[in-house]
Design a protein around this motif. Structure first.
Motif, PDB file in Angstrom:
ATOM      1  N   MET A 183       0.844  -1.195   0.000  1.00 39.20           N
ATOM      2  CA  MET A 183       0.000   0.000   0.000  1.00 39.20           C
ATOM      3  C   MET A 183       0.885   1.253   0.000  1.00 39.20           C
ATOM      4  O   MET A 183       1.765   1.372   0.826  1.00 39.20           O
ATOM      5  CB  MET A 183      -0.865  -0.018   1.256  1.00 39.20           C
ATOM      6  CG  MET A 183      -2.046   0.866   1.165  1.00 39.20           C
ATOM      7  SD  MET A 183      -3.100   0.629   2.595  1.00 39.20           S
ATOM      8  CE  MET A 183      -3.522  -1.099   2.434  1.00 39.20           C
ATOM      9  N   THR A 184       0.682   2.141  -0.923  1.00 42.38           N
ATOM     10  CA  THR A 184       1.565   3.305  -0.965  1.00 42.38           C
ATOM     11  C   THR A 184       1.033   4.417  -0.075  1.00 42.38           C
ATOM     12  O   THR A 184      -0.150   4.565   0.126  1.00 42.38           O
ATOM     13  CB  THR A 184       1.671   3.858  -2.396  1.00 42.38           C
ATOM     14  OG1 THR A 184       0.388   4.344  -2.755  1.00 42.38           O
ATOM     15  CG2 THR A 184       2.147   2.827  -3.391  1.00 42.38           C
ATOM     16  N   ASN A 185       1.969   5.209   0.414  1.00 40.28           N
ATOM     17  CA  ASN A 185       1.561   6.290   1.302  1.00 40.28           C
ATOM     18  C   ASN A 185       0.838   7.401   0.573  1.00 40.28           C
ATOM     19  O   ASN A 185       0.032   8.109   1.141  1.00 40.28           O
ATOM     20  CB  ASN A 185       2.779   6.860   2.013  1.00 40.28           C
ATOM     21  CG  ASN A 185       3.306   5.858   3.014  1.00 40.28           C
ATOM     22  OD1 ASN A 185       2.555   5.374   3.839  1.00 40.28           O
ATOM     23  ND2 ASN A 185       4.568   5.501   2.900  1.00 40.28           N
ATOM     24  N   ASP A 242      -1.305   5.824   8.275  1.00 38.99           N
ATOM     25  CA  ASP A 242      -2.264   6.275   7.263  1.00 38.99           C
ATOM     26  C   ASP A 242      -3.463   5.328   7.177  1.00 38.99           C
ATOM     27  O   ASP A 242      -4.591   5.762   6.961  1.00 38.99           O
ATOM     28  CB  ASP A 242      -1.571   6.363   5.902  1.00 38.99           C
ATOM     29  CG  ASP A 242      -0.483   7.434   5.910  1.00 38.99           C
ATOM     30  OD1 ASP A 242      -0.665   8.433   6.632  1.00 38.99           O
ATOM     31  OD2 ASP A 242       0.532   7.268   5.223  1.00 38.99           O
ATOM     32  N   ASN A 267       4.719   6.213   7.482  1.00 40.91           N
ATOM     33  CA  ASN A 267       4.267   4.918   7.994  1.00 40.91           C
ATOM     34  C   ASN A 267       2.895   4.591   7.426  1.00 40.91           C
ATOM     35  O   ASN A 267       1.914   5.265   7.717  1.00 40.91           O
ATOM     36  CB  ASN A 267       4.222   4.991   9.523  1.00 40.91           C
ATOM     37  CG  ASN A 267       3.890   3.659  10.149  1.00 40.91           C
ATOM     38  OD1 ASN A 267       3.430   2.736   9.463  1.00 40.91           O
ATOM     39  ND2 ASN A 267       4.107   3.542  11.432  1.00 40.91           N
ATOM     40  N   GLU A 268       2.841   3.539   6.648  1.00 39.37           N
ATOM     41  CA  GLU A 268       1.568   3.180   6.021  1.00 39.37           C
ATOM     42  C   GLU A 268       0.524   2.741   7.043  1.00 39.37           C
ATOM     43  O   GLU A 268      -0.667   2.891   6.818  1.00 39.37           O
ATOM     44  CB  GLU A 268       1.782   2.107   4.966  1.00 39.37           C
ATOM     45  CG  GLU A 268       2.368   0.825   5.496  1.00 39.37           C
ATOM     46  CD  GLU A 268       2.563  -0.219   4.397  1.00 39.37           C
ATOM     47  OE1 GLU A 268       3.057  -1.300   4.709  1.00 39.37           O
ATOM     48  OE2 GLU A 268       2.215   0.084   3.242  1.00 39.37           O
ATOM     49  N   HIS A 269       0.986   2.244   8.195  1.00 38.92           N
ATOM     50  CA  HIS A 269       0.033   1.836   9.221  1.00 38.92           C
ATOM     51  C   HIS A 269      -0.705   3.029   9.814  1.00 38.92           C
ATOM     52  O   HIS A 269      -1.890   2.969  10.102  1.00 38.92           O
ATOM     53  CB  HIS A 269       0.747   1.057  10.331  1.00 38.92           C
ATOM     54  CG  HIS A 269       1.358  -0.215   9.848  1.00 38.92           C
ATOM     55  ND1 HIS A 269       2.703  -0.397   9.756  1.00 38.92           N
ATOM     56  CD2 HIS A 269       0.784  -1.345   9.387  1.00 38.92           C
ATOM     57  CE1 HIS A 269       2.946  -1.614   9.277  1.00 38.92           C
ATOM     58  NE2 HIS A 269       1.798  -2.206   9.048  1.00 38.92           N
TER      59      HIS A 269
END
Lengths: 164, 364
Positions: free
Chosen positions: B1-3, B109, B105-107
């Motif tokens: 998953m991209t930021n 987001d 941090n993708e988490h």
């Protein structure tokens, strides 16, 4: 409903299990009808069959119903307070009694989903909360103030980090 | 998953909020209470909605799957169900947002997108001012709390975080002489209530909980039945249906496949062993909180142990806790009526009781 049935409906399934009896057979005996009829009753009420088939040993019929209602409220998002759930269980037990005594037919039983929907008065959950908020006790107000303080500190730290 | 995917949605939310607050300074207020759980997020709102969503966020793997779903992100059970076509993210671990080594941090987001999604599910009006209270593990660190507040600031007009077991106690109005135990997926949180705001010493967080049981059970089954085919999700569902810590005699058999062919497997012993895996840590935390309490009031605390959270549904847990309390002189435990919503209900009650002037302090 006779006294034996009345007693059986209150029997924890743990006691049924010690008699090595299948819960469906237990219910059938309770109703005084065949297992097919019993399964149709329970299905019509909407009790998840798996929950019924694999009851927890300490469960009473009310526990099983409570779980079915909780599953339904979780599935639909319809909110019921603890008291509403208790009322609903009473309603279902009453219906079961009527079925058991032959007063009403299986087809007349509403499903748990229908009962949950008709019994849902979320405002009842909120009303006491709002009523109470008018007169917050000193200790509660102090707790809320502490929560605010903690969060103001967090926010401050967060804003500072953002600035840097 | 991209930021960038998440960042785009973040900017959109910010823009809409500015418009909202600028044009409607006296807008009606929507209060929400959220139990942000590692496995499940529950929300209760002042307009009468209450629902739960699995804490998963998924992004279509490619253009084909994006066209299939017709949206950029999927949440909860929908994401889980379609996980083969998604990059699936479980943004929380041990009750807090997973942190990566990098700054982006993708988490973080994903949590923001998930909470924006759950808030949208309770149907806020366009001009609603949204105030939220979010439950976190009892001993979450300052940096974890800050990370969450940073992540969700754009979703709410003002937001607060509180200790999850405290929210449960507040919701049930058990503010004195009680020990609250919240057994979730990532953590078990304990909090003793004595009529004033609980301090750090009044709380404990144990990071062995539902996820630990799932992993242990998976390992035990794999060890005994190496050819059985299953996933951790299947194990979780089995635990939720059959989990127990009592001395029951009936066998628990589940269906797995072996090279595609369905077979029944007896997992009675493995399930019990896995479920009991968290009990020793739970008992230690109970002993610590009761043992360090004012001795004159210890009995009252022991007699009022309140258990909630998904883990509270394990058969026999109440009796096991009472058995553990015997060592301290005996006590009574009870499971709350609504184990899954107790945290969200309590958070909503805190939001509702919070005076407007307090909320104003937290608004941008």
């Amino acid at each position: 409903m006779n006294a034996r049935q009345e007693a059986a409906i209150q029997t924890p399934l743990r006691d049924v299990a010690t008699k090595n009896m299948d819960p469906i057979c237990w219910t059938a005996e309770l109703i005084g009808r065949g297992t097919g009829h019993t399964v149709r009753c329970l299905k019509r009420i909407g009790l998840p069959r798996i929950v019924w088939r694999r009851p927890r040993r300490a469960d009473s019929l009310e526990d099983v119903l409570r779980r079915a209602i909780l599953a339904e409220t979780a599935r639909t998002g319809i909110a019921l307070s603890g008291e509403e759930i208790r009322e609903l269980i009473g309603k279902i037990v009453e219906l079961l009694r009527n079925v058991f005594s032959g007063e009403i037919g299986v087809g007349a039983i509403p499903s748990v989903a229908e009962l949950v929907r008709s019994g849902s008065v979320f405002s009842d959950f909120l009303v006491p909360m709002i009523r109470e908020s008018g007169g917050l006790s000193e200790s509660k107000r102090e707790m809320l103030r502490r929560i605010l303080e903690d969060n103001l500190q967090l926010r401050q730290a967060s804003l500072e980090a953002e600035r840097q | 998953m991209t930021n960038s995917e998440f960042s785009a949605s973040k900017k959109r939310q910010k823009t809409s909020k500015r418009t909202k607050t600028a044009s409607a300074p006296k807008a009606p207020t929507l209060l929400v209470g959220i139990d942000l759980g590692t496995s499940r997020t529950a929300i209760a709102s002042s307009n009468g909605h209450r629902l739960g969503v699995s804490t998963y966020v998924g992004k279509p793997k490619d253009e084909v799957s994006e066209k299939l779903f017709g949206k950029r992100l999927l949440f909860g059970d929908e994401a889980l169900y379609n996980r083969m076509s998604l990059d699936l993210l479980r943004p929380l671990k041990d009750g807090v947002i997973q942190t990566a080594s990098g700054t982006a941090n993708e988490h973080v987001d994903a949590v923001q997108a998930l909470l924006a999604h759950v808030v949208s599910l309770v149907s806020p009006l366009d001009n609603d001012v949204v105030y939220g209270v979010i439950g976190m593990p009892a001993r979450a660190s300052i940096s974890n709390k800050k990370l969450l507040i940073d992540a969700v600031r754009d979703v709410f007009d003002a937001v607060m975080v509180v200790s999850e077991p405290f929210a449960v106690a507040y919701g049930l109005d058990i503010l004195t002489d009680a020990l609250i135990i919240d057994i979730g997926a990532g953590t078990m949180d304990l909090c003793r209530m004595h009529g004033s705001f609980p301090t750090e010493d009044d709380q404990a967080t144990v990071s062995k909980a539902g996820d630990f049981i799932d992993q242990t059970l998976s390992d035990l089954i794999r060890q005994r039945y190496p050819r059985a085919q299953f996933t951790l999700n299947m194990i979780k569902a089995i635990k939720e249906l059959h989990g127990y810590v009592s001395d029951k005699e009936e066998r628990i058999e589940v269906e797995f496949t072996v090279e595609g062919r369905p077979r029944m497997f007896d997992i009675t012993a493995e399930l019990k062993r896995a479920c009991l895996g968290i009990v020793s840590d739970l008992t230690k935390a109970i002993y610590r909180l009761v043992g360090s309490f004012d001795p004159e009031f210890q009995k009252r605390l022991r007699d009022n142990v309140v258990v909630c959270g998904g883990g509270s549904q394990m058969t026999g847990l109440r009796m096991l806790i009472e058995k553990a309390l015997d060592e301290l002189g005996g006590g009574r435990a009870r499971i709350v009526d609504e184990p899954v919503y107790a945290g969200a209900n309590g958070a909503l009650k805190i939001a509702n009781d919070m005076p407007d002037s307090f909320w104003e302090h937290l608004r941008d």
